[in-house]
Design a protein around this motif. Structure first.
Motif, PDB file in Angstrom:
ATOM      1  N   LEU A 161       0.812  -1.209   0.000  1.00  0.00           N
ATOM      2  CA  LEU A 161       0.000   0.000   0.000  1.00  0.00           C
ATOM      3  C   LEU A 161       0.848   1.263   0.000  1.00  0.00           C
ATOM      4  O   LEU A 161       0.498   2.268  -0.621  1.00  0.00           O
ATOM      5  N   GLN A 162       1.983   1.237   0.703  1.00  0.00           N
ATOM      6  CA  GLN A 162       2.780   2.453   0.828  1.00  0.00           C
ATOM      7  C   GLN A 162       3.491   2.829  -0.467  1.00  0.00           C
ATOM      8  O   GLN A 162       4.032   3.924  -0.585  1.00  0.00           O
ATOM      9  N   ARG A 163       3.505   1.937  -1.462  1.00  0.00           N
ATOM     10  CA  ARG A 163       4.151   2.251  -2.736  1.00  0.00           C
ATOM     11  C   ARG A 163       3.262   3.068  -3.665  1.00  0.00           C
ATOM     12  O   ARG A 163       3.734   3.566  -4.686  1.00  0.00           O
ATOM     13  N   VAL A 164       1.978   3.175  -3.365  1.00  0.00           N
ATOM     14  CA  VAL A 164       1.045   3.889  -4.234  1.00  0.00           C
ATOM     15  C   VAL A 164       0.756   5.260  -3.628  1.00  0.00           C
ATOM     16  O   VAL A 164       0.251   5.356  -2.512  1.00  0.00           O
ATOM     17  N   PRO A 165       1.069   6.358  -4.321  1.00  0.00           N
ATOM     18  CA  PRO A 165       0.794   7.693  -3.783  1.00  0.00           C
ATOM     19  C   PRO A 165      -0.698   7.883  -3.521  1.00  0.00           C
ATOM     20  O   PRO A 165      -1.543   7.467  -4.310  1.00  0.00           O
ATOM     21  N   SER A 166      -1.003   8.473  -2.379  1.00  0.00           N
ATOM     22  CA  SER A 166      -2.383   8.841  -2.066  1.00  0.00           C
ATOM     23  C   SER A 166      -2.368  10.254  -1.517  1.00  0.00           C
ATOM     24  O   SER A 166      -1.341  10.750  -1.060  1.00  0.00           O
ATOM     25  N   ALA A 167      -3.502  10.918  -1.555  1.00  0.00           N
ATOM     26  CA  ALA A 167      -3.549  12.322  -1.165  1.00  0.00           C
ATOM     27  C   ALA A 167      -3.531  12.516   0.345  1.00  0.00           C
ATOM     28  O   ALA A 167      -3.576  13.647   0.815  1.00  0.00           O
ATOM     29  N   GLY A 168      -3.451  11.431   1.091  1.00  0.00           N
ATOM     30  CA  GLY A 168      -3.407  11.544   2.540  1.00  0.00           C
ATOM     31  C   GLY A 168      -2.161  10.910   3.099  1.00  0.00           C
ATOM     32  O   GLY A 168      -1.376  10.290   2.371  1.00  0.00           O
ATOM     33  N   PRO A 169      -1.959  11.019   4.393  1.00  0.00           N
ATOM     34  CA  PRO A 169      -0.786  10.400   5.013  1.00  0.00           C
ATOM     35  C   PRO A 169      -0.899   8.883   5.009  1.00  0.00           C
ATOM     36  O   PRO A 169      -1.931   8.315   5.353  1.00  0.00           O
ATOM     37  N   GLY A 170       0.175   8.197   4.598  1.00  0.00           N
ATOM     38  CA  GLY A 170       0.164   6.745   4.561  1.00  0.00           C
ATOM     39  C   GLY A 170      -0.590   6.198   3.370  1.00  0.00           C
ATOM     40  O   GLY A 170      -1.225   6.920   2.606  1.00  0.00           O
ATOM     41  N   GLY A 171      -0.521   4.873   3.188  1.00  0.00           N
ATOM     42  CA  GLY A 171      -1.224   4.229   2.091  1.00  0.00           C
ATOM     43  C   GLY A 171      -2.667   3.923   2.436  1.00  0.00           C
ATOM     44  O   GLY A 171      -3.098   4.044   3.584  1.00  0.00           O
ATOM     45  N   ASP A 172      -3.416   3.509   1.428  1.00  0.00           N
ATOM     46  CA  ASP A 172      -4.829   3.182   1.616  1.00  0.00           C
ATOM     47  C   ASP A 172      -5.198   2.043   0.681  1.00  0.00           C
ATOM     48  O   ASP A 172      -4.682   1.945  -0.446  1.00  0.00           O
ATOM     49  N   LEU A 173      -6.104   1.178   1.140  1.00  0.00           N
ATOM     50  CA  LEU A 173      -6.469   0.001   0.364  1.00  0.00           C
ATOM     51  C   LEU A 173      -7.099   0.368  -0.973  1.00  0.00           C
ATOM     52  O   LEU A 173      -6.795  -0.251  -2.002  1.00  0.00           O
ATOM     53  N   THR A 174      -7.966   1.375  -1.004  1.00  0.00           N
ATOM     54  CA  THR A 174      -8.628   1.736  -2.258  1.00  0.00           C
ATOM     55  C   THR A 174      -7.632   2.170  -3.316  1.00  0.00           C
ATOM     56  O   THR A 174      -7.725   1.772  -4.483  1.00  0.00           O
ATOM     57  N   ALA A 175      -6.661   3.003  -2.928  1.00  0.00           N
ATOM     58  CA  ALA A 175      -5.674   3.476  -3.897  1.00  0.00           C
ATOM     59  C   ALA A 175      -4.913   2.310  -4.501  1.00  0.00           C
ATOM     60  O   ALA A 175      -4.613   2.305  -5.705  1.00  0.00           O
ATOM     61  N   TYR A 176      -4.610   1.295  -3.695  1.00  0.00           N
ATOM     62  CA  TYR A 176      -3.866   0.149  -4.221  1.00  0.00           C
ATOM     63  C   TYR A 176      -4.750  -0.742  -5.091  1.00  0.00           C
ATOM     64  O   TYR A 176      -4.323  -1.212  -6.153  1.00  0.00           O
ATOM     65  N   PHE A 222     -10.029   6.968  -0.979  1.00  0.00           N
ATOM     66  CA  PHE A 222      -9.823   6.437   0.360  1.00  0.00           C
ATOM     67  C   PHE A 222     -10.896   5.402   0.684  1.00  0.00           C
ATOM     68  O   PHE A 222     -11.982   5.398   0.103  1.00  0.00           O
ATOM     69  N   SER A 223     -10.548   4.532   1.621  1.00  0.00           N
ATOM     70  CA  SER A 223     -11.478   3.529   2.121  1.00  0.00           C
ATOM     71  C   SER A 223     -11.470   3.595   3.642  1.00  0.00           C
ATOM     72  O   SER A 223     -10.807   4.446   4.248  1.00  0.00           O
ATOM     73  N   ALA A 224     -12.186   2.669   4.266  1.00  0.00           N
ATOM     74  CA  ALA A 224     -12.180   2.579   5.721  1.00  0.00           C
ATOM     75  C   ALA A 224     -10.952   1.846   6.245  1.00  0.00           C
ATOM     76  O   ALA A 224     -10.837   1.637   7.456  1.00  0.00           O
ATOM     77  N   PHE A 225     -10.013   1.471   5.332  1.00  0.00           N
ATOM     78  CA  PHE A 225      -8.888   0.622   5.723  1.00  0.00           C
ATOM     79  C   PHE A 225      -7.558   1.298   5.375  1.00  0.00           C
ATOM     80  O   PHE A 225      -6.985   1.048   4.323  1.00  0.00           O
ATOM     81  N   PRO A 226      -7.055   2.159   6.255  1.00  0.00           N
ATOM     82  CA  PRO A 226      -5.739   2.751   6.025  1.00  0.00           C
ATOM     83  C   PRO A 226      -4.630   1.745   6.283  1.00  0.00           C
ATOM     84  O   PRO A 226      -4.827   0.723   6.960  1.00  0.00           O
ATOM     85  N   GLN A 227      -3.478   2.028   5.748  1.00  0.00           N
ATOM     86  CA  GLN A 227      -2.333   1.135   5.878  1.00  0.00           C
ATOM     87  C   GLN A 227      -2.003   0.834   7.337  1.00  0.00           C
ATOM     88  O   GLN A 227      -1.670  -0.296   7.701  1.00  0.00           O
ATOM     89  N   GLU A 228      -2.111   1.831   8.215  1.00  0.00           N
ATOM     90  CA  GLU A 228      -1.712   1.659   9.610  1.00  0.00           C
ATOM     91  C   GLU A 228      -2.596   0.678  10.368  1.00  0.00           C
ATOM     92  O   GLU A 228      -2.203   0.152  11.407  1.00  0.00           O
ATOM     93  N   ALA A 229      -3.808   0.417   9.870  1.00  0.00           N
ATOM     94  CA  ALA A 229      -4.728  -0.481  10.566  1.00  0.00           C
ATOM     95  C   ALA A 229      -4.745  -1.890   9.999  1.00  0.00           C
ATOM     96  O   ALA A 229      -5.286  -2.802  10.621  1.00  0.00           O
TER      97      ALA A 229
END
Length: 782
Positions: A161-176, A222-229
């Motif tokens: 997830l962290q390899r895909v740029p997203s507009a927020g801090p950290g990666g996100d499942l939707t972006a990946y 974004f989704s309800a599932f950020p990389q940190e969780a």
């Protein structure tokens, strides 16, 4: 009808219900008593392993576990599940060398002795390492490509997830997910994902075994599932196993991580799109912990100054967990809340809103006294959605679900097997304004419901699957799922099969195959004619109507050339029956009539991954053809043919994606390029001024009402979509306990004008996001 005929029909109905009831009771009886059949079997020994992180004290998901002769050949191998747990049953009693490895942790090596007839629990702790160790390759799980794949299935971790740029801090499942060749979206808003021809309502999203209806936010970034969780996500684009029921297109099985069992830590992050906060730590060291995380959007306030246009969307997501790790029991109490509100097309001022509420308990019991581990889940899922216009008209659709699930594994006839059952109690409610509901068309399946719906459906499902390895190169996994509504007791039969073949008896080359039959007991009615809304009505399939059904077939091949290069290829086909789709009339209307269509999707995916110490490169291509077919009388009225075929809006055909990540010095740069051919839309045939109240209106004295007349449905395509996103990351260590993580990036770097849709009512083109620059800062305290 005579009294004799009536008596005969009642007797036939009684015998049918009696037979189906006996079948259901007998099936449940077999499932509940299955453990008793195997108690009499003689076992050599059983080893149950729970992999633990020494730093956090939490379980490790996806760790490779090998049992071997001391300094000799591998005897048994596998990967820890969502509990960090794996069991080796019916193994010879002896001394084993156990090796446990996971990327970023030191490999654990030790000798362990198991006595005859013993069930032993082993809880090793793996230390963190500053250098990434070489991962042991076992059973097609860890390879040069960091994403683990087999027919239709991909396992994803936070590292991807962290390899895909997203507009927020950290990666996100939707972006990946949007970078995968098998998944397409209709734009950067709406919160909908289409998987290999299936619609969002044909997908099943599980979080810790609990369904969540629509966890993807309205922005589609974004989704309800950020990389940190996240701990891991299993994405099944099709061909999923017998343990999954209630969906006929795709499954996303999300596992969240536990809060740290050994230290308190937290984080606060902010970007132009959202801000987030995180807090976790032990309540009782090594036994109880908590995890809290929340994210809230702020783009509705910042967008005018950043991109000089309004983005009228609001969303948030909250995750809370309470985890218990006892010596022979692991439990997680999980609660999730999401909220989305906003407008896809601000000009129309149609406001969309939806919420998700999920709460439940999931436990794994694996005490030595238990013959086999038991996985138990109980919980609640709530979903509300609404659509409202400036004329104060609106509509709502809500769903409330309570459920209980039990999963177990056994040795049946000497073969490793799994079985389980699930009970769901679902209440469907909806309210429709008079512009949306119409009681005059009783022959229309949806409109006959009237302006409201309040119905309760109870379903029962059970499954059985086995894993047979006739030799070291072949794995066969047959399964059978059966579902029934307790209202009619007509169980389905859904056979499933997955096969993997390794021609060299190693993990470097593998063929995989999956096939299955799938049923769904509910419908989601949406207006695919209107891209300006994503509102849908959830309802159970009416009594006497056929269930939505599909058949999947997938064939895949994977080859690892060395420790750095891997290629994957898959071809697939899906056949869908009884899909509810919107009927088309030449004139636009406010009512939504539906008919039943059949669908066929087929295509292929190809992907190559290069993974070196500082460089990661992934290139993927997907081809998918999606075709719907229905009776003209059932679908459209003005087409002069008996059957009508068309390609729906999510028929995107070609999709290309490139992900590149490079580490240099203390910086990490990421690039993501996406391309897809345009989706379909319906051309305008003509404009007309129609007289609504003939003969009261006279063509010479009354102007009439302006109307738009449509051409043949879905007879044109939008231009192709392409977007480049970039980011640059660096972490600063402010002290031994405080880190500052920074990221700067651009979404749609070249400011490409991508069409979202064209509003024929306002004659305006609605575009997707323009160039969006962002800077995010995350402060972490440990």
């Amino acid at each position: 009808m005579s009294s004799i005929q009536l008596s005969k029909r009642l007797n036939q109905l009684f015998l049918h219900l009696l037979g189906q009831s006996c079948l259901l009771i007998f099936s449940a009886f077999l499932v509940l008593l299955m453990p008793l059949w195997v108690i009499a079997q003689t076992h050599d020994a059983t080893l149950r392993v729970v992999a633990i992180s020494e730093e956090e004290g939490t379980t490790i998901v996806g760790a490779t576990v090998i049992l071997a002769e001391p300094d000799a050949d591998t005897l048994f191998a596998g990967v820890t599940d969502s509990y960090g747990f794996i069991e080796f049953s019916n193994i010879p009693a002896r001394i084993y060398q156990i090796k446990i490895s996971y990327i970023g942790l030191e490999t654990h090596l030790s000798l362990i002795e198991i006595e005859p007839g013993q069930t032993r629990i082993y809880r090793p702790e793996l230390r963190a390492t500053s250098e990434e160790l070489d991962e042991v390759i076992v059973s097609a799980e860890h390879r040069a490509g960091t994403v683990r794949r087999e027919a239709g299935r991909q396992t994803i971790t936070g590292q991807e997830l962290q390899r895909v740029p997203s507009a927020g801090p950290g990666g996100d499942l939707t972006a990946y997910l949007q970078t995968l060749p098998s998944i397409v979206t209709t734009g950067d808003r709406g919160g909908e994902l289409f998987v290999r021809g299936g619609t969002p309502y044909q997908n099943l999203v599980l979080v810790e075994n609990m369904p969540i209806i629509k966890p993807f936010h309205i922005s589609n970034l974004f989704s309800a599932f950020p990389q940190e969780a996240l701990s891991s996500v299993d994405v099944y684009a099709g061909g999923f196993g017998a343990e999954y029921s209630g969906a006929n297109s795709a499954v996303m099985d999300v596992n969240l991580r536990q809060g740290s069992m050994r230290r308190h830590q937290g984080a606060f992050a902010v970007s132009p799109y959202l801000y987030s906060y995180q807090l976790e730590g032990p309540i009782t060291r090594d036994r109880h912990s908590f995890f809290l995380m929340g994210r809230h959007s702020i783009i509705e306030n910042t967008s005018p100054s950043i991109i000089n246009e309004e983005i009228p969307v609001q969303f948030y997501d909250l995750i809370g967990r309470y985890s218990i790790n006892w010596p022979n029991l692991t439990c997680n109490i999980t609660a999730i809340r999401t909220y989305d509100n906003g407008q896809i097309n601000p000009v129309r001022q149609v406001n969309l809103n939806w919420t998700n509420t999920v709460a439940g308990l999931r436990c794994l019991g694996f005490a030595e006294e238990l013959e086999y581990p038991i996985d138990f889940t109980i919980g609640y899922t709530g979903y509300t959605s609404s659509e409202a216009g400036v004329d104060n008209t609106g509509r709502t659709s809500n769903l409330d679900m309570g459920y209980m699930r039990l999963d177990n594994n056994v040795r049946f006839l000497g073969i490793s097997s799994n079985y389980g059952f699930k009970v769901e109690f679902i209440r469907y409610t909806s309210e429709l304004d008079q512009l949306f509901a119409d009681n005059t068309r009783r022959e229309a399946r949806y409109l006959g419901l009237g302006s409201s719906l309040d119905e309760i459906a109870t379903t029962f499902s059970l499954y059985f699957s086995s894993k047979w390895e006739p030799n070291s190169g072949i794995t066969i996994q047959p399964g059978l799922t059966s579902q029934t509504k307790l209202r009619d007791l007509s169980p389905t039969l859904e056979p499933r099969l997955r096969v993997t073949y390794r021609p060299t008896n190693s993990d470097h080359s593998e063929f995989s195959f999956a096939i299955g039959r799938y049923f769904q007991f509910y419908e989601a009615i949406t207006d695919e004619r209107d891209a300006g809304t994503v509102f849908g009505i959830y309802k159970p399939t009416d009594e006497g109507d056929p269930y939505p059904e599909s058949i999947h077939g997938i064939l895949g091949y994977r080859h690892q050339f060395n420790n750095h290069i891997e290629v994957n290829f898959e071809t697939f086909g899906k056949s869908h029956k009884n899909i509810p789709v919107a009927r088309w009339t030449r004139e636009p209307g406010n009512t939504l009539e539906t008919g039943l269509a059949n669908g066929l999707s087929y295509g292929a995916d190809a992907q190559i991954e290069l993974n070196f110490s500082s460089l990661y490169l992934s290139m993927g291509y997907g081809l998918a053809v999606v075709t719907y077919e229905a009776s003209t009388n059932n679908l459209v009225a003005w087409i002069d043919q008996d059957r009508f075929r068309y390609n729906p809006t999510h028929d995107r055909r070609h999709q290309l994606n490139v992900i590149a990540s490079y580490e240099f010095g203390k910086f990490t740069g990421n690039i993501n390029w996406q391309y897809s051919s345009g989706g379909t839309f319906t051309r305008i045939y003509a404009f007309d001024l129609a007289l609504q109240n003939l003969p009261d209106q006279h063509p010479l004295r009354h102007q009439g009402t302006a109307q738009t007349l449509f051409s043949e449905p879905f007879n044109a395509r939008f231009p192709a979509f392409q977007r480049v996103d970039v980011s640059l990351n660096r972490t600063f260590s402010l002290s031994s306990r405080i880190n500052l993580q920074t990221e700067a990036g651009l979404i749609n770097t070249f400011n490409t004008r991508n069409v979202f849709y064209f509003d024929v009512n306002t004659m305006q083109q609605v575009d997707q996001l323009p160039l969006v620059p962002y800077v995010s800062i995350t402060t972490r305290i440990r």
